[in-house]
Design a protein around this motif. Structure first.
Motif, PDB file in Angstrom:
ATOM      1  N   UNK A  31      -0.800   6.032   7.310  1.00 39.73           N
ATOM      2  CA  UNK A  31       0.605   5.763   7.029  1.00 39.73           C
ATOM      3  C   UNK A  31       0.919   5.997   5.557  1.00 39.73           C
ATOM      4  N   UNK A  32       0.102   5.439   4.661  1.00 40.62           N
ATOM      5  CA  UNK A  32       0.393   5.576   3.234  1.00 40.62           C
ATOM      6  C   UNK A  32       0.143   7.003   2.751  1.00 40.62           C
ATOM      7  N   UNK A  33      -0.704   7.752   3.467  1.00 41.98           N
ATOM      8  CA  UNK A  33      -0.986   9.139   3.083  1.00 41.98           C
ATOM      9  C   UNK A  33      -0.158  10.131   3.910  1.00 41.98           C
ATOM     10  N   UNK A  34       0.837   9.615   4.617  1.00 40.42           N
ATOM     11  CA  UNK A  34       1.729  10.433   5.441  1.00 40.42           C
ATOM     12  C   UNK A  34       0.941  11.287   6.435  1.00 40.42           C
ATOM     13  N   UNK A  35       0.166  10.563   7.262  1.00 41.97           N
ATOM     14  CA  UNK A  35      -0.574  11.120   8.405  1.00 41.97           C
ATOM     15  C   UNK A  35      -1.776  11.971   8.031  1.00 41.97           C
ATOM     16  N   UNK A  36      -2.185  11.961   6.781  1.00 46.56           N
ATOM     17  CA  UNK A  36      -3.433  12.619   6.420  1.00 46.56           C
ATOM     18  C   UNK A  36      -4.575  11.647   6.685  1.00 46.56           C
ATOM     19  N   UNK A  37      -5.567  12.079   7.458  1.00 53.72           N
ATOM     20  CA  UNK A  37      -6.666  11.173   7.769  1.00 53.72           C
ATOM     21  C   UNK A  37      -7.832  11.829   8.465  1.00 53.72           C
ATOM     22  N   UNK A  38      -7.726  13.125   8.752  1.00 49.66           N
ATOM     23  CA  UNK A  38      -8.832  13.782   9.448  1.00 49.66           C
ATOM     24  C   UNK A  38     -10.030  14.013   8.532  1.00 49.66           C
ATOM     25  N   UNK A  73      -9.113   7.688  16.546  1.00 50.68           N
ATOM     26  CA  UNK A  73      -9.298   7.876  15.110  1.00 50.68           C
ATOM     27  C   UNK A  73      -8.957   9.276  14.608  1.00 50.68           C
ATOM     28  N   UNK A  74      -9.079  10.288  15.454  1.00 54.95           N
ATOM     29  CA  UNK A  74      -8.818  11.684  15.051  1.00 54.95           C
ATOM     30  C   UNK A  74      -9.631  12.081  13.824  1.00 54.95           C
ATOM     31  N   UNK A  84       0.829  -1.202   0.000  1.00 57.38           N
ATOM     32  CA  UNK A  84       0.000   0.000   0.000  1.00 57.38           C
ATOM     33  C   UNK A  84       0.867   1.257   0.000  1.00 57.38           C
ATOM     34  N   UNK A  85       1.919   1.226   0.793  1.00 56.01           N
ATOM     35  CA  UNK A  85       2.772   2.413   0.957  1.00 56.01           C
ATOM     36  C   UNK A  85       3.380   2.858  -0.367  1.00 56.01           C
TER      37      UNK A  85
END
Length: 335
Positions: free
Chosen positions: A155-162, A183-184, A86-87
């Motif tokens: 992780x694969x989006x380099x900490x983008x997830x909000x 989950x943030x 995935x990464x």
């Protein structure tokens, strides 16, 4: 095919249970899961038992967020082969396709699917099939898988997830601030299914870690070391033996390590298939020997002995007598 999950998940379970003062091995024994200590992670166990194990431990430890705790395991989680795939995928869409293609490395039941959100143009749901239609009985494992996947996506989006929306098919098991801490991002409960909602445009956005060479290396690693569903482990052993005959790394321990299996686990699985390791090694040497003899530019017998992993030509001669009731020289004359 029975629903299975790879026992690597029990490594997360082990430390999480101990953290809430529950004996993980006692809980596993209650359900008939008797594994070697420490847990090697190379066995497949019944998914239903894994589900029940998490529910029982959450109750015994009086820990309603037990599944979420498990999903916050050590960073070694990101070194697993599927997360590495995935990464280095080109896009998130490709990364999710790789999960579907190679999910058998971890489980035979985890099959995420993408579906457009009705009434919300440009949004899609990554729907997770993590139960058998009785979500009330799968709360802990559902939360474990959801938080693990959100970690992987971050992780694969380099900490983008909000920007994600996480949906649970059950009521909240803990306070809202706990879910926010795990989950943030927004969490929604009593949803029709377990899913992660995301903008469709994000699926096409190039990932920062994309690397075609690493994708090829990772897929080659998985294909050679993790037999696909339905494939016998003996077939994987045969492939590796052929690749490594001349490299001197054809001991059972070497092949087990290449397959990410404990040596005793490999021995048991080969025994169940009726293909003990010495037999597979002997057959690999015999078949390669015959193939080498048929080549027009045939190596010398001394070279062939080395190519078959023998330390000396005399060992090849003894094997040839056993295989064909004649010496290598006599067999050469026949060819």
């Amino acid at each position: 095919m029975p629903a299975l999950i790879r026992s690597v998940a029990l490594q997360d379970y082990e430390w999480a249970a101990q953290a809430v003062a529950v004996d993980p091995y006692a809980q596993m024994k209650r359900l008939g899961l008797v594994l070697e200590q420490p847990i090697s992670g190379d066995e497949f166990i019944p998914y239903q038992l894994f589900v029940q194990l998490l529910e029982n431990t959450a109750e015994a430890g009086r820990c309603p967020d037990f599944g979420l705790r498990m999903g916050q395991g050590p960073d070694e989680y990101f070194e697993g082969p599927v997360v590495v795939l995935m990464r280095h995928a080109n896009t998130l869409s490709e990364a999710l396709a790789l999960i579907t293609q190679y999910g058998h490395v971890y489980s035979t039941v985890f099959q995420p699917t993408l579906a457009p959100v009705r009434g919300q143009a440009g949004m899609v749901d990554l729907i997770l099939t993590v139960n058998d239609g009785r979500p009330a009985s799968f709360k802990q494992v559902t939360e474990y898988i959801l938080v693990s996947l959100v970690r992987a996506l971050r992780f694969v989006r380099e900490n983008r997830g909000d920007d994600l929306l996480v949906m649970f098919p059950h009521e909240a098991l803990s306070a809202a601030d706990k879910y926010q801490a795990y989950f943030s991002c927004e969490c929604r409960f009593n949803a029709p299914f377990a899913a992660i909602r995301i903008a469709e445009a994000e699926l096409k956005r190039p990932l920062p870690g994309r690397n075609e060479l690493r994708i090829k290396m990772a897929t080659s690693y998985i294909d050679s070391r993790f037999p696909k569903s339905g494939e016998l482990v003996s077939e994987g052993v045969r492939r590796l033996l052929r690749q490594r005959l001349g490299m001197g790394r054809v001991k059972q321990a070497d092949i087990a390590a290449e397959l990410s299996l404990h040596e005793k686990s490999l021995q048991r699985r080969l025994a169940r298939e009726g293909c003990p390791f010495p037999q597979l090694l002997d057959e690999a040497r015999r078949d390669y020997f015959v193939e080498l003899l048929r080549q027009s530019a045939r190596p010398s017998l001394a070279q062939i002995a080395l190519m078959l992993g023998y330390s000396e030509q005399a060992a090849l001669s003894r094997s040839c007598q056993r295989w064909f009731a004649c010496s290598p020289s006599e067999l050469l004359q026949r060819h």
